[in-house]
Write a protein that holds these residues in place. Structure first.
Motif, PDB file in Angstrom:
ATOM      1  N   GLY A 137       0.839  -1.234   0.279  1.00 49.44           N
ATOM      2  CA  GLY A 137      -0.107   0.034   0.087  1.00 49.44           C
ATOM      3  C   GLY A 137       0.987   1.303  -0.134  1.00 49.44           C
ATOM      4  N   PHE A 138       0.101   2.564  -0.315  1.00 51.96           N
ATOM      5  CA  PHE A 138       0.974   3.584  -0.280  1.00 51.96           C
ATOM      6  C   PHE A 138       1.537   3.876   0.922  1.00 51.96           C
ATOM      7  CE2 PHE A 138       0.916   8.301  -0.133  1.00 51.96           C
ATOM      8  CZ  PHE A 138       1.816   8.623  -0.743  1.00 51.96           C
ATOM      9  N   ALA A 139       0.821   3.961   1.798  1.00 49.93           N
ATOM     10  CA  ALA A 139       1.106   4.542   3.198  1.00 49.93           C
ATOM     11  C   ALA A 139       1.823   3.341   3.945  1.00 49.93           C
ATOM     12  CB  ALA A 139      -0.291   5.015   3.906  1.00 49.93           C
ATOM     13  N   MET A 140       2.770   3.895   4.890  1.00 48.31           N
ATOM     14  CA  MET A 140       3.489   2.903   5.607  1.00 48.31           C
ATOM     15  C   MET A 140       2.732   2.399   6.819  1.00 48.31           C
ATOM     16  SD  MET A 140       7.435   4.607   5.607  1.00 48.31           S
ATOM     17  CE  MET A 140       7.956   3.526   6.938  1.00 48.31           C
ATOM     18  N   THR A 141       2.557   1.209   7.107  1.00 42.91           N
ATOM     19  CA  THR A 141       1.668   0.715   8.270  1.00 42.91           C
ATOM     20  C   THR A 141       2.331  -0.169   8.911  1.00 42.91           C
ATOM     21  OG1 THR A 141       0.417  -0.703   6.795  1.00 42.91           O
ATOM     22  CG2 THR A 141      -0.598   1.497   7.344  1.00 42.91           C
ATOM     23  N   SER A 142       2.387  -1.391   8.783  1.00 43.25           N
ATOM     24  CA  SER A 142       3.292  -2.544   9.284  1.00 43.25           C
ATOM     25  C   SER A 142       4.652  -2.187   9.081  1.00 43.25           C
ATOM     26  CB  SER A 142       2.733  -3.924   8.821  1.00 43.25           C
ATOM     27  OG  SER A 142       3.564  -4.099   7.287  1.00 43.25           O
ATOM     28  N   GLU A 164      -2.450  11.527   3.920  1.00 36.88           N
ATOM     29  CA  GLU A 164      -2.148  10.729   2.972  1.00 36.88           C
ATOM     30  C   GLU A 164      -3.292   9.735   2.370  1.00 36.88           C
ATOM     31  OE1 GLU A 164       2.598   9.259   3.565  1.00 36.88           O
ATOM     32  OE2 GLU A 164       1.050   8.123   4.606  1.00 36.88           O
ATOM     33  N   LEU A 165      -3.809   9.171   3.095  1.00 38.27           N
ATOM     34  CA  LEU A 165      -4.894   8.167   2.644  1.00 38.27           C
ATOM     35  C   LEU A 165      -6.088   9.007   2.325  1.00 38.27           C
ATOM     36  CD1 LEU A 165      -4.709   4.981   4.954  1.00 38.27           C
ATOM     37  CD2 LEU A 165      -3.670   5.615   2.679  1.00 38.27           C
ATOM     38  N   THR A 166      -6.444  10.263   2.580  1.00 41.24           N
ATOM     39  CA  THR A 166      -7.562  10.876   1.998  1.00 41.24           C
ATOM     40  C   THR A 166      -7.109  11.973   1.064  1.00 41.24           C
ATOM     41  OG1 THR A 166      -7.308  12.753   3.583  1.00 41.24           O
ATOM     42  CG2 THR A 166      -8.499  10.832   4.036  1.00 41.24           C
ATOM     43  N   ALA A 167      -5.638  11.669   0.440  1.00 39.08           N
ATOM     44  CA  ALA A 167      -4.906  12.696  -0.491  1.00 39.08           C
ATOM     45  C   ALA A 167      -5.391  14.084  -0.163  1.00 39.08           C
ATOM     46  CB  ALA A 167      -5.821  12.444  -2.065  1.00 39.08           C
ATOM     47  N   GLY A 168      -5.336  14.535   1.042  1.00 42.90           N
ATOM     48  CA  GLY A 168      -5.349  15.862   1.664  1.00 42.90           C
ATOM     49  C   GLY A 168      -6.848  16.445   1.921  1.00 42.90           C
ATOM     50  N   ARG A 169      -7.794  15.524   1.600  1.00 39.20           N
ATOM     51  CA  ARG A 169      -9.163  15.862   1.798  1.00 39.20           C
ATOM     52  C   ARG A 169      -9.588  16.084   3.117  1.00 39.20           C
ATOM     53  NH1 ARG A 169     -12.669  12.741  -3.034  1.00 39.20           N
ATOM     54  NH2 ARG A 169     -10.931  12.802  -4.414  1.00 39.20           N
ATOM     55  N   LEU A 170      -8.989  15.367   4.015  1.00 37.61           N
ATOM     56  CA  LEU A 170      -9.168  15.686   5.453  1.00 37.61           C
ATOM     57  C   LEU A 170      -7.887  16.368   5.871  1.00 37.61           C
ATOM     58  CD1 LEU A 170     -10.970  15.586   7.900  1.00 37.61           C
ATOM     59  CD2 LEU A 170     -10.117  13.074   8.182  1.00 37.61           C
ATOM     60  N   ALA A 171      -8.217  17.826   6.524  1.00 40.67           N
ATOM     61  CA  ALA A 171      -6.754  18.337   6.829  1.00 40.67           C
ATOM     62  C   ALA A 171      -6.503  17.678   8.242  1.00 40.67           C
ATOM     63  CB  ALA A 171      -7.054  19.834   6.568  1.00 40.67           C
ATOM     64  N   ALA A 172      -5.218  17.613   8.310  1.00 36.25           N
ATOM     65  CA  ALA A 172      -4.748  17.044   9.591  1.00 36.25           C
ATOM     66  C   ALA A 172      -3.467  17.814  10.247  1.00 36.25           C
ATOM     67  CB  ALA A 172      -4.290  15.423   9.359  1.00 36.25           C
ATOM     68  N   PHE A 173      -3.610  17.793  11.607  1.00 37.14           N
ATOM     69  CA  PHE A 173      -2.845  18.556  12.493  1.00 37.14           C
ATOM     70  C   PHE A 173      -2.151  17.688  13.736  1.00 37.14           C
ATOM     71  CE2 PHE A 173      -5.771  21.183  10.342  1.00 37.14           C
ATOM     72  CZ  PHE A 173      -5.248  22.092   9.466  1.00 37.14           C
ATOM     73  N   ASP A 176      -5.021   2.093  -1.360  1.00 36.14           N
ATOM     74  CA  ASP A 176      -3.852   1.601  -1.938  1.00 36.14           C
ATOM     75  C   ASP A 176      -3.051   2.679  -2.664  1.00 36.14           C
ATOM     76  OD1 ASP A 176      -3.934  -0.575  -0.472  1.00 36.14           O
ATOM     77  OD2 ASP A 176      -4.636  -1.993  -2.149  1.00 36.14           O
ATOM     78  N   THR A 177      -3.598   3.384  -3.617  1.00 35.91           N
ATOM     79  CA  THR A 177      -3.302   4.541  -4.535  1.00 35.91           C
ATOM     80  C   THR A 177      -3.859   5.753  -4.220  1.00 35.91           C
ATOM     81  OG1 THR A 177      -4.490   3.434  -6.257  1.00 35.91           O
ATOM     82  CG2 THR A 177      -2.134   2.613  -6.147  1.00 35.91           C
ATOM     83  N   PRO A 178      -3.785   6.398  -3.335  1.00 37.18           N
ATOM     84  CA  PRO A 178      -4.609   7.569  -2.878  1.00 37.18           C
ATOM     85  C   PRO A 178      -4.219   8.848  -3.911  1.00 37.18           C
ATOM     86  CG  PRO A 178      -2.968   7.261  -1.162  1.00 37.18           C
ATOM     87  CD  PRO A 178      -2.985   5.842  -2.094  1.00 37.18           C
ATOM     88  N   SER A 179      -2.983   8.938  -4.212  1.00 31.49           N
ATOM     89  CA  SER A 179      -2.738  10.094  -5.173  1.00 31.49           C
ATOM     90  C   SER A 179      -2.844   9.848  -6.460  1.00 31.49           C
ATOM     91  CB  SER A 179      -1.404  10.384  -4.811  1.00 31.49           C
ATOM     92  OG  SER A 179      -1.129  11.720  -5.462  1.00 31.49           O
ATOM     93  N   ALA A 180      -4.257  10.001  -7.136  1.00 28.99           N
ATOM     94  CA  ALA A 180      -4.454   9.652  -8.518  1.00 28.99           C
ATOM     95  C   ALA A 180      -3.658  10.710  -9.340  1.00 28.99           C
ATOM     96  CB  ALA A 180      -5.945   9.960  -8.669  1.00 28.99           C
ATOM     97  N   SER A 181      -3.391  11.710  -8.877  1.00 31.82           N
ATOM     98  CA  SER A 181      -2.519  12.589  -9.671  1.00 31.82           C
ATOM     99  C   SER A 181      -0.954  12.325  -9.778  1.00 31.82           C
ATOM    100  CB  SER A 181      -2.511  14.049  -9.356  1.00 31.82           C
ATOM    101  OG  SER A 181      -1.791  14.264  -8.249  1.00 31.82           O
ATOM    102  N   GLY A 182      -0.532  11.513  -9.074  1.00 30.07           N
ATOM    103  CA  GLY A 182       0.921  11.164  -9.053  1.00 30.07           C
ATOM    104  C   GLY A 182       1.751  12.193  -8.312  1.00 30.07           C
ATOM    105  N   ALA A 183       1.035  13.047  -7.591  1.00 32.00           N
ATOM    106  CA  ALA A 183       1.782  14.496  -6.950  1.00 32.00           C
ATOM    107  C   ALA A 183       2.952  13.689  -5.970  1.00 32.00           C
ATOM    108  CB  ALA A 183       0.850  15.467  -6.439  1.00 32.00           C
ATOM    109  N   VAL A 184       2.384  12.707  -5.153  1.00 25.59           N
ATOM    110  CA  VAL A 184       3.234  11.965  -4.273  1.00 25.59           C
ATOM    111  C   VAL A 184       3.232  10.599  -4.713  1.00 25.59           C
ATOM    112  CG1 VAL A 184       2.937  13.737  -2.257  1.00 25.59           C
ATOM    113  CG2 VAL A 184       1.303  11.844  -2.720  1.00 25.59           C
ATOM    114  N   ASN A 185       4.365   9.846  -4.406  1.00 24.94           N
ATOM    115  CA  ASN A 185       4.589   8.381  -4.522  1.00 24.94           C
ATOM    116  C   ASN A 185       5.182   7.446  -3.429  1.00 24.94           C
ATOM    117  OD1 ASN A 185       4.605   8.854  -7.665  1.00 24.94           O
ATOM    118  ND2 ASN A 185       5.710  10.368  -7.111  1.00 24.94           N
TER     119      ASN A 185
END
Length: 384
Positions: free
Chosen positions: A169-174, A248-257, A362-371
């Motif tokens: 998956g895109f995001a580091m978990t395990s 990462e997993l919401t592609a920035g749609r949910l702003a997080a701090f 698994d691939t949240p960045s549809a634009s490929g802006a982040v990899n």
């Protein structure tokens, strides 16, 4: 990203969920593997740790950097050694500010793929600028440059995580939690070993089992537009990682701090409004816990947030006065052990919010802006 196996069909049918749920089993496999290497690992570390001037720098990029933020405070207190956390992204751009030529250095490098350009450059710079430099590499990819280079370096030792933790998956978990645990086991084997850590693994397994269907929402299903995670000490590092996961997993749609509870008052609390979820990781240390509870009570009195959620290991009147999650019963945990439990909720929340937003986790960045492995980094030759 090449795939050689069929994507899991259970649950959401994503690698991300499978990799979150595999963690307790992967942790115990990693600890067993370290036990098998214990003699050679001790032969590498013991002479270095005898040097009172040794600096031990925990480094990585992105999520890998947050490992150090979570565990360095506890390791410093437990071992009495000079541990610090430093992202490779800072070390590479400003080596003159962070690499002290007068002190021997043990650079502990974390990397899921082991191919991040900054991670490789950080090792090169450390070797260039610090006369007495040694390396402990902790990575999930046998084919990565970090692991392969360390095997051929007489001043390095490499710990390879179980193969399944090289997350697809895109995001580091395990990957983050297993590397985090392995570092703790390397420097504090009396506390972090198969026998003692089984309680943590079982508690986390219970947490994951309780989150059977993430589509229902891990912290509820309210229409929040921003989330703030708060934690003290090393738990601030866990809060930072929790914020990055949902970003990462919401592609920035949910702003997080993220912030510490004590620091949140000093300006950052301005972000709280009626579309904000605030999550407070409650420390197990009785002194620190008082500060966490003070801020929790204040946020609830303010009545500005959509929801203020406390996650704690033990029952407490203040925690239970509002929305809260109590961890499954277990022995008393220190804060670095609690970080593993809190991250289970944070990872599953990020997954649930990704699905809610209609994003493929698994691939949240549809634009490929982040990899998955960062691209576009130019490493410049060092110039004094």
């Amino acid at each position: 990203m090449p795939q050689t196996e069929t994507c899991p069909t259970a649950g959401t049918g994503t690698w991300t969920e499978a990799e979150i749920r595999q963690q307790p089993a992967s942790w115990l496999r990693a600890l067993n593997a370290i036990d098998n290497l214990r003699q050679s690992l001790e032969q590498f570390l013991a002479p270095l740790l005898l040097n009172e001037d040794l600096r031990i720098v925990l480094t990585g990029a992105g999520t890998s950097a947050f490992i150090g933020e979570i565990i360095a405070p506890w390791l410093t207190r437990y071992t009495g050694k000079n541990f610090s956390a430093l992202p490779t992204t800072d070390l590479v751009t400003n080596p003159m500010d962070y690499l002290n030529t007068a002190h021997p250095l043990l650079l502990v490098s974390f990397g899921r793929s082991g191919n991040s350009p900054e991670s490789l450059a950080a090792i090169e710079l450390a070797n260039q600028l610090v006369p007495e430099c040694h390396h402990l590499v902790i990575t999930c990819n046998e084919g990565g440059s970090l692991y392969q280079n360390a095997r051929d370096d007489g001043n390095a030792f490499a710990l390879l995580m179980p193969a399944e933790t090289h997350d697809r998956g895109f995001a580091m978990t395990s990957s983050i939690t297993t590397m985090m645990l392995s570092c703790l086991a390397a420097f504090a084997p009396a506390v972090f070993n198969v026998g003692a850590f089984r309680d943590v693994a079982e508690r986390c397994r219970s947490i994951l089992a309780s989150l059977d269907d993430v589509r229902e929402g891990v912290f509820g299903s309210l229409p929040w537009k921003r989330v703030a995670y708060l934690g003290s000490g090393g738990l601030q590092g866990a809060a930072r990682e929790a914020a990055l996961k949902v970003l990462e997993l919401t592609a920035g749609r949910l702003a997080a701090f993220y912030d510490s509870p004590a620091g949140f008052r000093h300006g950052p609390k301005s972000l709280v409004d009626d579309e904000t979820l605030v999550v407070v990781f409650i420390s197990s240390h009785p002194y620190t816990r008082r500060y966490d509870l003070d801020l929790l009570a204040e946020l609830r009195r303010d009545n500005q947030a959509m929801r203020v959620l406390a996650i704690a290991a033990e029952p407490d009147a203040m925690v239970e006065q509002g929305p809260h999650i109590l961890l499954p019963p277990s022995r008393g945990f220190n804060d670095v052990e609690l970080a593993f439990c809190f991250l289970m909720y944070a990872q599953m929340f990020a997954l649930s919010e990704s699905l809610k937003a209609g994003i493929t986790p698994d691939t949240p960045s549809a634009s490929g802006a982040v990899n998955r492995v960062v691209q576009g980094v130019v490493i410049h030759a060092w110039q004094a």
